[in-house]
Scaffold this motif. Structure first.
Motif, PDB file in Angstrom:
ATOM      1  N   LYS A 232       0.832  -1.193   0.000  1.00  0.00           N
ATOM      2  CA  LYS A 232       0.000   0.000   0.000  1.00  0.00           C
ATOM      3  C   LYS A 232       0.873   1.253   0.000  1.00  0.00           C
ATOM      4  CE  LYS A 232      -4.094   2.050   1.913  1.00  0.00           C
ATOM      5  NZ  LYS A 232      -4.841   2.363   3.120  1.00  0.00           N
ATOM      6  N   ILE A 233       1.951   1.186   0.793  1.00  0.00           N
ATOM      7  CA  ILE A 233       2.829   2.364   0.845  1.00  0.00           C
ATOM      8  C   ILE A 233       3.352   2.694  -0.552  1.00  0.00           C
ATOM      9  CG2 ILE A 233       5.022   3.246   1.711  1.00  0.00           C
ATOM     10  CD1 ILE A 233       4.575   1.641   4.210  1.00  0.00           C
ATOM     11  N   TYR A 234       3.840   1.656  -1.245  1.00  0.00           N
ATOM     12  CA  TYR A 234       4.397   1.898  -2.581  1.00  0.00           C
ATOM     13  C   TYR A 234       3.330   2.308  -3.579  1.00  0.00           C
ATOM     14  CZ  TYR A 234       9.253   0.735  -1.893  1.00  0.00           C
ATOM     15  OH  TYR A 234      10.561   0.778  -1.530  1.00  0.00           O
ATOM     16  N   ASN A 235       2.229   1.556  -3.602  1.00  0.00           N
ATOM     17  CA  ASN A 235       1.245   1.791  -4.654  1.00  0.00           C
ATOM     18  C   ASN A 235       0.412   3.045  -4.437  1.00  0.00           C
ATOM     19  OD1 ASN A 235       2.186  -0.440  -5.837  1.00  0.00           O
ATOM     20  ND2 ASN A 235       0.406  -1.749  -5.396  1.00  0.00           N
ATOM     21  N   VAL A 236       0.278   3.486  -3.204  1.00  0.00           N
ATOM     22  CA  VAL A 236      -0.557   4.663  -2.959  1.00  0.00           C
ATOM     23  C   VAL A 236       0.294   5.868  -2.565  1.00  0.00           C
ATOM     24  CG1 VAL A 236      -2.435   5.622  -1.615  1.00  0.00           C
ATOM     25  CG2 VAL A 236      -2.494   3.211  -2.311  1.00  0.00           C
ATOM     26  N   HIS A 237       0.976   5.762  -1.461  1.00  0.00           N
ATOM     27  CA  HIS A 237       1.635   6.949  -0.931  1.00  0.00           C
ATOM     28  C   HIS A 237       2.798   7.415  -1.792  1.00  0.00           C
ATOM     29  CE1 HIS A 237      -0.741   6.673   2.701  1.00  0.00           C
ATOM     30  NE2 HIS A 237      -0.520   5.366   2.677  1.00  0.00           N
ATOM     31  N   ILE A 238       3.669   6.489  -2.119  1.00  0.00           N
ATOM     32  CA  ILE A 238       4.860   6.910  -2.872  1.00  0.00           C
ATOM     33  C   ILE A 238       4.494   7.218  -4.318  1.00  0.00           C
ATOM     34  CG2 ILE A 238       7.081   6.129  -3.762  1.00  0.00           C
ATOM     35  CD1 ILE A 238       7.491   4.643  -1.186  1.00  0.00           C
ATOM     36  N   LEU A 239       3.722   6.315  -4.911  1.00  0.00           N
ATOM     37  CA  LEU A 239       3.430   6.474  -6.339  1.00  0.00           C
ATOM     38  C   LEU A 239       2.767   7.805  -6.626  1.00  0.00           C
ATOM     39  CD1 LEU A 239       3.805   4.919  -8.917  1.00  0.00           C
ATOM     40  CD2 LEU A 239       1.465   4.122  -8.709  1.00  0.00           C
TER      41      LEU A 239
END
Lengths: 321, 576
Positions: A232-239
């Protein structure tokens, strides 16, 4: 923002005047003119060539020719193509849809591929997969598109018979039907793949670096501390943060979309702006050549402006005024 | 690792070489013969009985410009497409003699001609063809607003000049008798009046209301052209393809094929497209020949072309205002020197290397298949003989006096031949030019090669730029073999500035009706005399004449080729 835009637009005027002088002088400095290719004792004679030069105004002093050209150009009259014998605007209008179609398709392919590869590389930097992707990207960046086009035709069209080897549509299908659009898509796919896959490098590496950078930020640490799943961190927050700078690339792609792919279109006999540009150089069709060069210069300027404005919109920290 | 690098380097070179070979496209010569005329004589085909129906794909190697009318087109690819849906009133046989097609003619003095049209010939829009359509074509081409290059084909009609300058409303030499008969008077009696005359009608029923200045941009030229040929245009996708279908009311017998699809095929794809059967018929560049030959489903057909390549010497300077040769340049005036340079070149080897067997050595500036070509037995054939070249050079005083391995001129000064060749994207041009300079160096003549961008090249040639000393060029000849435009001393396109009143007199005599009358043999004899002179004097070194090459899928039948081009597309068929 408005003030900034107006200021930039006004600033483009002297730039365009300078460009027009350069375009005009370069065209006139080229040896020969649009009639020097017509030396042929069968069909014509020297008197005809001399008469046509007079008629087309090639014998006027250069400043007069320049002034005539610019005045017409500003009024939207791009002149008459010496080769097609129709107004240049009509020729461009005829080719533009093809080029846009090819440009948009190849851009989509680039985006999708770059997105997938960039996300993977960003998440697993310095692994074999990342290095492989980087290597692949730079190899493709280094391959000239004409070599790739010839090989793609040989392999996918003639060997595997998957795609047609040239043209933009099968002439035998009825225009406007679903079949027609399928045929057009089928024809555009191979050149778009060649163009699209070759230019993924900048997007991929940009996205990768941004993701790596963002993943070291405090908000990521906070999210991890709170137990948010890595996915979730990668796909939502960072992306979400990393895509923002990519938007500005769109401005630079703007001119490339219209400019077409000069060599690729020629090899695929895909009638678009790129092919037109190349042919107008070889046949010395100055009115077309000058109109296209001006158009592309203008679009490059406009694209830069668009990129700058988009920067301001997606990242409010950047102040334009 | 080092080995690996070398492997990649070699692989890349091979890739590049393959690409260059594939893209060595159109030859950059100024003149390409695009006056191919249909030969409609009846033919019993060797490949079996003609079959009805089917679709054939016809390839062209460059995008058409879209000027689909004989009066307006500018490039050979447009002419190829026009040849499928339109035909000329007058035809040419394999000896390039005019034959009646739609029109037949009689004349007593070669000044006044009476033409009769066949009745019942239809345009594709259903209107009947009448002589008025022809008159309409003359008046369009002679109009001051006309923007095409064909006025020289109408100029010789009496009163055309007056019509063009606005002094007359009609062309006085054109007299319509009735819908199918017309008298045309020329401004003077010439032997080639008929072959020079504009042979295509223009459909007045559709173009009649269009102002001449707007005709070339009109839909009747660009998107919905009509003609009187065996196929009619159904649909055009600009710049890439044309769909033609059978015209049921075609005047001259049955048409076999249902459809012809014309497709643009880039040179890099030609071989693959032929192999896969994506294209049935296409003209080839010599460089593609060796690749196409091994294909099992494709036949290669060659027929004589009408162009020749040469190496010219700048012998003088031309004054365009006075239309005379104003100055003689001394460097290459020695006939022995020019002949020696001819003997020094192994033309057969050269032609085989750069034209892959699709070119023949030529000894005169007239293509061999023309009726006025001199037989090689009457001419010096300049067979490759470096020893003879050396002897000639020694005798003419070109000997090596300072021991540098190269000859000096008779005054003992350095002698360097400057050779110019045009440069386009074609990568074979430089090596083929280099090969010629090497032949010269082998007999001791020091040579320098300069590659010049093609557009600049012809401008420099025309203006007698001092840096042009010897130059490579090519000319093509039309159905009338008169070489005056490129050979006489008062012509701008006589690039060698060859000035020989005796030779010019022969050319004038051959066109003079008082001397040759209507006897073709008499005319041919004069041209043969002329060829003997220019063969002896070699103001240019005649190198080779090209063959036209067509690749045909084996399923295509009914085709016939001769020097005038292919037979009528009405006869073509495909086997199922």
């Amino acid at each position: 923002m408005l003030k900034y835009t107006v200021r930039r637009l006004l600033g483009m005027i002297p730039m365009l005047i300078l460009i027009s002088v350069v375009v005009f002088s370069l065209a006139k400095l080229m040896p020969g003119d649009s009639l020097s290719g017509e030396i042929d004792p069968l069909n014509t004679n020297p008197q005809y060539i001399a008469e046509m030069r007079e008629k087309l105004g090639y014998n006027e002093p250069l400043p007069v020719q320049y002034f005539n050209w610019v005045t017409d150009f500003v009024q939207g009259d791009f002149g008459k193509s010496t080769r097609f014998k129709v107004p240049v605007a009509d020729v461009i209008k005829e080719k533009l849809p093809n080029t846009l179609f090819l440009g948009v398709t190849s851009l989509l392919i680039t985006y999708i591929l770059a997105f997938l590869m960039g996300m993977y590389s960003g998440r697993k930097p310095y692994t074999i997969g990342d290095n492989a992707i980087a290597g692949l990207n730079y190899v493709m960046l280094a391959i000239p598109s004409f070599v790739a086009a010839v090989f793609a035709i040989y392999f996918f069209s003639f060997h595997l018979n998957w795609f047609p080897f040239g043209g933009s549509v099968d002439i035998q299908v009825e225009e406007g039907t679903l079949e027609y659009w399928i045929s057009r898509f089928h024809h555009v796919l191979l050149p778009a793949l060649v163009l699209g896959t070759l230019s993924t490098a900048s997007y991929t590496q940009f996205l990768r670096n941004d993701i790596i950078e963002n993943s070291r930020k405090d908000f990521v640490r906070t999210a991890r501390a709170k137990g948010t799943p890595m996915k979730k961190i990668y796909n939502v927050h960072i992306l979400r943060n990393s895509i923002i700078p990519l938007v500005t690339f769109l401005g630079f792609d703007f001119a490339a979309l219209i400019g077409g792919a000069i060599i690729t279109e020629t090899i695929f006999t895909y009638p678009g702006i790129g092919q037109l540009f190349l042919n107008s150089v070889t046949t010395q069709d100055y009115p077309t050549l000058m109109a296209l060069t001006m158009l592309l210069s203008f679009l490059t300027l406009a694209g830069n402006l668009l990129a700058d404005i988009l920067y301001g919109i997606v990242d409010p920290r950047i102040r334009l005024d | 690792m080092k080995n690996n690098k070398r492997f990649w380097l070699i692989a890349m070179f091979l890739t590049l070489a393959a690409f260059l070979a594939a893209c060595s496209g159109s030859d950059g010569d100024a003149s390409k013969d695009d006056s191919s005329t249909d030969d409609s004589k009846d033919s019993a085909t060797a490949e079996g009985e003609p079959q009805k129906g089917g679709t054939m794909v016809y390839g062209i190697d460059a995008p058409p410009e879209g000027l689909f009318n004989s009066a307006f087109y500018g490039i050979a690819t447009d002419a190829e497409v026009i040849g499928l849906f339109d035909e000329a009133l007058i035809d040419y046989n394999e000896k390039l003699e005019p034959q009646p097609n739609v029109a037949s003619w009689t004349t007593e003095d070669n000044k006044v001609f009476n033409f009769k049209f066949k009745e019942g010939v239809k345009w594709h829009n259903g209107e009947e063809l009448t002589v008025n359509d022809w008159v309409f074509a003359f008046e369009t081409i002679a109009s001051p607003d006309y923007d095409g290059p064909r006025y020289s084909n109408v100029q010789t009609i009496e009163g055309a000049e007056a019509f063009r300058s606005g002094k007359a409303d009609t062309i006085s030499g054109v007299e319509v008798v009735n819908d199918h008969e017309i008298n045309i008077t020329f401004d003077e009696a010439r032997v080639n009046n008929l072959t020079n005359l504009w042979p295509y009608p223009l459909p007045e029923s559709v173009l009649g209301d269009v102002p001449v200045a707007e005709m070339s941009a009109s839909e009747w030229v660009r998107t919905t052209p009509i003609g009187i040929g065996p196929f009619k245009v159904d649909k055009i996708v600009p710049g890439e393809s044309v769909e033609l279908s059978r015209f049921d009311e075609y005047w001259n017998g049955d048409v076999n094929l249902d459809k012809i699809i014309v497709r643009v095929i880039d040179n890099s794809s030609v071989v693959g497209a032929l192999q896969n059967g994506d294209v049935d018929m296409i003209s080839l560049q010599p460089v593609s020949g060796p690749e196409v030959e091994p294909l099992e489903n494709v036949d290669i057909i060659t027929y004589p072309g009408l162009s020749y390549y040469y190496v010219g010497f700048k012998l003088g300077k031309f004054d365009n205002a006075k239309q005379t040769i104003s100055e003689e340049l001394p460097k290459y005036q020695s006939k022995e020197l020019r002949q020696a340079m001819m003997y020094a070149i192994n033309r057969q080897e050269w032609a085989d290397a750069f034209f892959f067997g699709y070119a023949k050595v030529v000894n005169k500036p007239v293509p061999t298949s023309h009726w006025n070509a001199a037989d090689d037995s009457d001419l010096n054939t300049y067979d490759y003989d470096p020893e003879k070249a050396k002897e000639l050079l020694d005798a003419a005083g070109y000997v090596d006096t300072n021991g540098d391995g190269f000859r000096e001129d008779p005054n003992g000064d350095e002698f360097v031949v400057k050779f110019s060749h045009y440069a386009t994207g074609n990568p074979t041009f430089e090596p083929r030019a280099q090969a010629i300079t090497q032949y010269w160096e082998e007999v001791g003549i020091q040579s320098e090669l300069e590659m010049v961008e093609v557009n600049l090249y012809y401008e420099m040639l025309e203006k007698d730029d001092p840096s042009m000393e010897t130059f490579f060029g090519g000319w093509s000849t039309g159905s009338d073999p008169d070489p005056s435009a490129t050979w006489k001393a008062d012509q701008l396109w006589n690039y060698t500035r060859y000035n020989n009143p005796e030779a010019d007199k022969l050319l004038d005599d051959a066109l003079n009706i008082d001397i040759v009358g209507t006897d073709q043999q008499k005319r041919a004899d004069l041209y043969i005399e002329w060829q003997k002179i220019v063969n002896e004097e070699v103001p240019m070194l005649y190198i080779a004449e090209l063959e036209e090459i067509v690749a045909l899928n084996k399923r295509v039948g009914g085709t016939e080729y001769d020097v005038s081009g292919s037979n009528s597309p009405a006869k073509w068929f495909v086997k199922k």
